[in-house]
Design a protein around this motif. Sequence first.
Motif, PDB file in Angstrom:
ATOM      1  N   ASP A 181       7.714   7.554  -0.672  1.00 60.37           N
ATOM      2  CA  ASP A 181       7.056   8.806  -0.997  1.00 60.37           C
ATOM      3  C   ASP A 181       5.708   8.894  -0.544  1.00 60.37           C
ATOM      4  N   SER A 182       5.368   9.696   0.286  1.00 62.99           N
ATOM      5  CA  SER A 182       4.051   9.911   0.509  1.00 62.99           C
ATOM      6  C   SER A 182       3.598  11.376   0.272  1.00 62.99           C
ATOM      7  N   HIS A 189      -3.747  -7.547   4.742  1.00 66.22           N
ATOM      8  CA  HIS A 189      -5.012  -6.797   4.660  1.00 66.22           C
ATOM      9  C   HIS A 189      -4.714  -5.270   3.919  1.00 66.22           C
ATOM     10  N   GLY A 190      -3.446  -5.365   3.402  1.00 66.26           N
ATOM     11  CA  GLY A 190      -2.965  -3.988   2.726  1.00 66.26           C
ATOM     12  C   GLY A 190      -2.804  -3.022   3.653  1.00 66.26           C
ATOM     13  N   TRP A 191      -2.853  -2.950   5.175  1.00 70.68           N
ATOM     14  CA  TRP A 191      -2.860  -1.900   5.990  1.00 70.68           C
ATOM     15  C   TRP A 191      -3.845  -0.756   5.520  1.00 70.68           C
ATOM     16  N   SER A 192      -5.181  -1.515   5.147  1.00 65.34           N
ATOM     17  CA  SER A 192      -6.144  -0.633   4.618  1.00 65.34           C
ATOM     18  C   SER A 192      -6.966   0.146   5.642  1.00 65.34           C
ATOM     19  N   LEU A 202       7.272  -2.566  -0.990  1.00 65.21           N
ATOM     20  CA  LEU A 202       5.771  -3.028  -0.362  1.00 65.21           C
ATOM     21  C   LEU A 202       5.140  -1.954   0.387  1.00 65.21           C
ATOM     22  N   ALA A 203       5.857  -1.204   1.060  1.00 62.27           N
ATOM     23  CA  ALA A 203       5.418   0.075   1.765  1.00 62.27           C
ATOM     24  C   ALA A 203       4.780   0.870   0.681  1.00 62.27           C
ATOM     25  N   LEU A 257       0.431   1.991   0.095  1.00 65.77           N
ATOM     26  CA  LEU A 257      -0.359   3.310  -0.031  1.00 65.77           C
ATOM     27  C   LEU A 257      -1.645   3.291  -0.884  1.00 65.77           C
ATOM     28  N   PHE A 258      -1.814   2.282  -1.673  1.00 68.88           N
ATOM     29  CA  PHE A 258      -2.966   2.016  -2.721  1.00 68.88           C
ATOM     30  C   PHE A 258      -4.012   1.789  -1.754  1.00 68.88           C
TER      31      PHE A 258
END
Length: 391
Positions: free
Chosen positions: A8-9, A236-239, A304-305, A309-310
């Motif tokens: 959910d984005s 790195h959280g995909w930051s 996890l995905a 988003l966080f």
Amino acid sequence: MNGKINFDSSSISNELKFLLDCLDNETNKQVPISVEPNLDWNLFLKLVRHHRVYPLIYTKLKSAKYIPATIIQSMFYDYQKNTFKMLKLSGEIEKISRLVFENEISTLFLKGPILAADLYGDISQRTSSDIDILVNIDDLDKVESLLIQMGYVKDEYIQTVLNDWKWRHHHFVYFHAEKEIKLEIHWRLNPGPAKEPTFNELWQRKKVSSLPTSYPIYCLGNEDLFLFLTSHGARHGWSRLRWLVDIDRLCKTNLDWDKIMSLLKKYQYSHVAGQTLVLASQLLNTPINKKAKQLTTGSRSNQLAQEALFYIQRFINLHDEPLSEEIASYHKKHLFSLMSFQNKMLFILSFLHPYFEDTITLPLPRKFHFLYFPLRPFLWFWRKTRIQEMS
């Protein structure tokens, strides 16, 4: 989950949605036509800079009439500055490559201009702040000696006891003050104690970079590169969306998915790769290979995905310490959730190994450092008690 992606984005901002729309299929230079009428262009610019994708966005939007001229000018300045930076890093890579080649030291260059040349076909289209090199741990002293000759100075930030640096950490940092270049020498792809391919295994599967130099520049083979970029981005959280765009580009190359699936299983990264592919497919419309689709349908990969988003929705820089209590706590939990069961056990057991803090709590002569093993629980308890008394 019935073989479907559950992601959910809907909570992301309009500015981030527009950025993702620009990055989607970015090899098509066509400017997006549909634009929200009330976009905050200053926020959009902030997002572009934070996610380090201004070369791609400037290239696509430079002729867009609906974007304020000041925003386009700012992105042009960033694009131009990055181009000069990448040219400087490329020149330094060639010098280092020549030096290690002449001294018969095997090296694998990671990310940076190497990745820009191989995945983007143009070093100006990707950003990089430093040079990353992977070497055999036995060659660290040789490489450091060569770097010192070149004028680099080591940042002695790693504090270690009983050689725990070899597996707790994964790189040393060096700076060249005159050239203003930061360089990281890796002996592992990621911090330990997780299992990963040995340098010799990676060397056997290496490829030659397309970066034009007079000396051969070796880098990870594409399948090992997928494993590395996946683990690095997840850690790195995909930051930064830049890392996800790398995945998008890599997935559009001729990857050997049988080999990738084997590597993921061996090093227990299947759920992390699943997270990566869910994010790439849902945010950038990255095509997923049929053999890899099974990675995206598991509940753990999707969870996890969703957790990532966080980081993506916020301007989080994990290197900008100290982190707020909220972010630090969330990241600590997320890192643990990324680990396989075996790696979680290894991580928990690693607490039994002495930390440098133990040497501060109870200084002992080096020859008696082995005593920190039986003393470790007591020293840890003592520090925790002291912290509680002071709070």
